[in-house]
Write a protein that holds these residues in place. Structure first.
Motif, PDB file in Angstrom:
ATOM      1  N   ASP A  33       1.020  -1.150   0.036  1.00  0.00           N
ATOM      2  CA  ASP A  33      -0.090   0.028   0.079  1.00  0.00           C
ATOM      3  C   ASP A  33       0.958   1.226  -0.059  1.00  0.00           C
ATOM      4  N   CYS A  34       0.699   2.120  -0.980  1.00  0.00           N
ATOM      5  CA  CYS A  34       1.373   3.219  -1.160  1.00  0.00           C
ATOM      6  C   CYS A  34       0.771   4.548  -0.197  1.00  0.00           C
ATOM      7  N   PRO A  35       1.705   5.331   0.326  1.00  0.00           N
ATOM      8  CA  PRO A  35       0.923   6.298   1.314  1.00  0.00           C
ATOM      9  C   PRO A  35       0.195   7.421   0.127  1.00  0.00           C
ATOM     10  N   GLY A  37      -1.935   6.155  -1.768  1.00  0.00           N
ATOM     11  CA  GLY A  37      -3.395   5.399  -2.180  1.00  0.00           C
ATOM     12  C   GLY A  37      -3.388   4.711  -3.201  1.00  0.00           C
ATOM     13  N   HIS A  38      -1.818   4.314  -3.727  1.00  0.00           N
ATOM     14  CA  HIS A  38      -1.960   3.337  -4.918  1.00  0.00           C
ATOM     15  C   HIS A  38      -1.956   1.743  -4.321  1.00  0.00           C
ATOM     16  N   HIS A  39      -2.135   0.811  -4.950  1.00  0.00           N
ATOM     17  CA  HIS A  39      -1.957  -0.469  -4.588  1.00  0.00           C
ATOM     18  C   HIS A  39      -1.233  -1.164  -5.540  1.00  0.00           C
ATOM     19  N   GLU A  55       8.974   0.181  -4.078  1.00  0.00           N
ATOM     20  CA  GLU A  55       8.960   1.540  -4.618  1.00  0.00           C
ATOM     21  C   GLU A  55       7.804   1.576  -5.637  1.00  0.00           C
ATOM     22  N   CYS A  56       6.921   2.577  -5.361  1.00  0.00           N
ATOM     23  CA  CYS A  56       5.646   2.697  -6.061  1.00  0.00           C
ATOM     24  C   CYS A  56       6.086   3.369  -7.238  1.00  0.00           C
ATOM     25  N   GLN A  57       5.144   3.253  -8.324  1.00  0.00           N
ATOM     26  CA  GLN A  57       5.462   4.008  -9.660  1.00  0.00           C
ATOM     27  C   GLN A  57       5.293   5.491  -9.347  1.00  0.00           C
TER      28      GLN A  57
HETATM   29 ZN   LIG Z   1       2.079   5.510  -5.173  1.00  0.00          ZN
END
Ligand SMILES: [Zn+2]
Length: 110
Positions: A33-35, A37-39, A55-57
């Motif tokens: 879970d990205c801070p 809101g991404h999943h 690491e999120c996009q």
């Molecule tokens: Zn993200």
């Protein structure tokens, strides 16, 4: 690794060894879970060390979602004989059993 899994399956499911290696080849989907809101869902081999963050996009550090850790599936808390007994009997039942057993023991000594 795929080789090993295939060989394990061909050997049959009777031996514990082959069952174990087939399980090891399994994949689990790990959720982050990205801070922002991404999943993120990442497939990992259950053998792999799953990183606690990804690491999120968007560049933020997404954190491993609790409860989805593959280790949670494999590592069960150590159960004692007492724990197992408690799953089948309540304390009053056990007290009754104990009293019964003690009575039998005492009767045999008389
Ligand atoms: Zn993200």
């Amino acid at each position: 690794m795929a080789d090993r899994a295939l060989r394990g399956m061909r050997l049959g499911t009777q031996s514990m060894e082959s069952v174990h290696s087939a399980e090891l080849a399994e994949r689990v989907e790990v959720h982050y879970d990205c801070p922002n809101g991404h999943h993120i869902a990442m497939p990992f081999s259950v053998e792999a060390d799953v990183p606690l963050s990804w690491e999120c996009q968007c560049g933020a550090l997404a954190l491993l979602r609790d409860g989805d850790k593959p280790e949670a599936k494999d590592i069960k808390p150590q159960r004692t004989h007492w724990d197992m007994l408690l799953e089948r009997r309540s304390i009053p039942e056990l007290e009754e059993l104990l009293a019964e057993r003690l009575e039998v023991l005492r009767a045999s000594r008389r």
